[in-house]
Design a protein around this motif. Structure first.
Motif, PDB file in Angstrom:
ATOM      1  N   ALA A 215       0.799  -1.225   0.000  1.00  0.00           N
ATOM      2  CA  ALA A 215       0.000   0.000   0.000  1.00  0.00           C
ATOM      3  C   ALA A 215       0.833   1.277   0.000  1.00  0.00           C
ATOM      4  O   ALA A 215       1.818   1.386   0.742  1.00  0.00           O
ATOM      5  CB  ALA A 215      -0.944   0.002   1.195  1.00  0.00           C
ATOM      6  N   ASP A 216       0.424   2.228  -0.814  1.00  0.00           N
ATOM      7  CA  ASP A 216       0.969   3.588  -0.742  1.00  0.00           C
ATOM      8  C   ASP A 216       0.356   4.336   0.435  1.00  0.00           C
ATOM      9  O   ASP A 216       1.029   5.115   1.109  1.00  0.00           O
ATOM     10  CB  ASP A 216       0.672   4.354  -2.032  1.00  0.00           C
ATOM     11  N   ARG A 217      -0.936   4.089   0.645  1.00  0.00           N
ATOM     12  CA  ARG A 217      -1.644   4.686   1.780  1.00  0.00           C
ATOM     13  C   ARG A 217      -2.512   3.622   2.435  1.00  0.00           C
ATOM     14  O   ARG A 217      -2.899   2.638   1.797  1.00  0.00           O
ATOM     15  CB  ARG A 217      -2.535   5.851   1.340  1.00  0.00           C
ATOM     16  N   ILE A 218      -2.818   3.844   3.690  1.00  0.00           N
ATOM     17  CA  ILE A 218      -3.665   2.932   4.457  1.00  0.00           C
ATOM     18  C   ILE A 218      -4.865   3.713   4.979  1.00  0.00           C
ATOM     19  O   ILE A 218      -4.704   4.759   5.619  1.00  0.00           O
ATOM     20  CB  ILE A 218      -2.894   2.314   5.638  1.00  0.00           C
ATOM     21  N   ALA A 219      -6.063   3.209   4.692  1.00  0.00           N
ATOM     22  CA  ALA A 219      -7.293   3.809   5.207  1.00  0.00           C
ATOM     23  C   ALA A 219      -7.820   2.921   6.327  1.00  0.00           C
ATOM     24  O   ALA A 219      -7.967   1.708   6.147  1.00  0.00           O
ATOM     25  CB  ALA A 219      -8.337   3.937   4.101  1.00  0.00           C
ATOM     26  N   VAL A 220      -8.073   3.520   7.464  1.00  0.00           N
ATOM     27  CA  VAL A 220      -8.523   2.770   8.640  1.00  0.00           C
ATOM     28  C   VAL A 220     -10.007   3.038   8.859  1.00  0.00           C
ATOM     29  O   VAL A 220     -10.433   4.196   8.975  1.00  0.00           O
ATOM     30  CB  VAL A 220      -7.737   3.184   9.896  1.00  0.00           C
ATOM     31  N   MET A 221     -10.796   1.952   8.917  1.00  0.00           N
ATOM     32  CA  MET A 221     -12.232   2.076   9.163  1.00  0.00           C
ATOM     33  C   MET A 221     -12.582   1.612  10.560  1.00  0.00           C
ATOM     34  O   MET A 221     -11.995   0.652  11.083  1.00  0.00           O
ATOM     35  CB  MET A 221     -13.036   1.252   8.153  1.00  0.00           C
ATOM     36  N   ASP A 222     -13.544   2.285  11.157  1.00  0.00           N
ATOM     37  CA  ASP A 222     -14.110   1.849  12.433  1.00  0.00           C
ATOM     38  C   ASP A 222     -15.524   2.378  12.535  1.00  0.00           C
ATOM     39  O   ASP A 222     -15.781   3.550  12.213  1.00  0.00           O
ATOM     40  CB  ASP A 222     -13.274   2.362  13.610  1.00  0.00           C
ATOM     41  N   ASN A 223     -16.429   1.506  12.926  1.00  0.00           N
ATOM     42  CA  ASN A 223     -17.824   1.899  13.161  1.00  0.00           C
ATOM     43  C   ASN A 223     -18.431   2.638  11.963  1.00  0.00           C
ATOM     44  O   ASN A 223     -19.153   3.623  12.115  1.00  0.00           O
ATOM     45  CB  ASN A 223     -17.903   2.777  14.418  1.00  0.00           C
TER      46      ASN A 223
END
Length: 252
Positions: A215-223
């Motif tokens: 990954a070049d970027r990481i997207a973090v999901m929650d709720n």
């Protein structure tokens, strides 16, 4: 020069039976970027993939693919506009050969329609492209083997072949290394890197080594929300992300 936006998600909401699953997701990917979507189970990652690929319809919000609004489009229409996805669970035709699986994925894209009187053996363009894609994923020697007889790692490689067969510009991969050994995961990472070169990639992945490798970027999901999206070093240092994972560990 900043690359053009390939995929844009704006304020996406989705609820099932009155229970909100996505609560205003915003995310933007530029052409050629590789982004990993991570987060705890139940964060909404798979539901988001279903919205982007047209399997579900958003209750609110907007999705654009290369500037075209695809929010209400069908999966087939979205695919023709240049987006393809794989699934967490292998979804192949087990009795068809590896070659036939890839060729089936190509026929609609190349203008073939369902016609029971037409023999598919004459579709030379689809056949040639199918063999090329199998070569790309290292399955050329297994082209005539039924998908159900391939090893698990080979089946995942075949699913990747089916996903990239139509030469989509935006690829969605749902846990591409799930169930693999460390050696198999490393081989899959190298394969994904090669076959998605120059394409935009959004993937759901729980193996953080795979995430950091690709990954070049990481997207973090929650709720049901994206709480952070940045490079790996900045995600590691993000206080909201640290709090999320520390809290999960304490209560896990």
């Amino acid at each position: 020069m900043i690359a053009a936006v390939a995929l844009s998600l704006q304020g996406l909401h989705k609820a099932f039976d009155g229970s909100p699953i996505l609560r205003g997701v915003d995310l933007e990917l530029r052409a050629g970027e590789r982004c990993a979507l991570i987060g705890p189970n139940g964060a909404g990652k798979s539901s988001l993939f279903h919205l982007v690929s047209g399997r579900y319809r958003a209750d609110a919000g907007r999705i654009t693919l290369h500037g075209v609004d695809i929010t209400r489009q069908s999966p087939q229409q979205i695919n023709r506009l240049g987006l393809a996805r794989s699934f967490q669970i292998t979804s192949l035709f087990p009795r068809l050969s590896a070659f036939e699986n890839v060729r089936c994925a190509l026929l609609w894209t190349l203008g073939y329609r369902y016609a029971f009187w037409r023999r598919m053996g004459g579709s030379h363009e689809a056949s040639a492209r199918a063999l090329t894609v199998l070569q790309q994923v290292g399955l050329a020697a297994r082209a005539d083997v039924a998908a159900g007889e391939l090893s698990y790692a080979e089946q995942r490689a075949l699913e990747l072949a089916v996903t990239i067969a139509a030469d989509a510009s935006v690829i969605l991969l749902d846990e591409p290394t799930a169930g693999m050994s460390r050696a198999e995961s490393a081989a899959m990472v190298a394969l994904i890197r090669e076959v998605t070169m120059g394409k935009t990639l959004l993937m759901v992945e729980h193996d953080m080594q795979v995430v950091f490798d690709l990954a070049d970027r990481i997207a973090v999901m929650d709720n049901g929300r994206v709480i952070a999206c940045d490079t790996a070093p900045r995600i590691r240092a993000n206080e909201d992300v640290q709090a999320l994972y520390l809290d999960r560990r304490r209560h896990g």
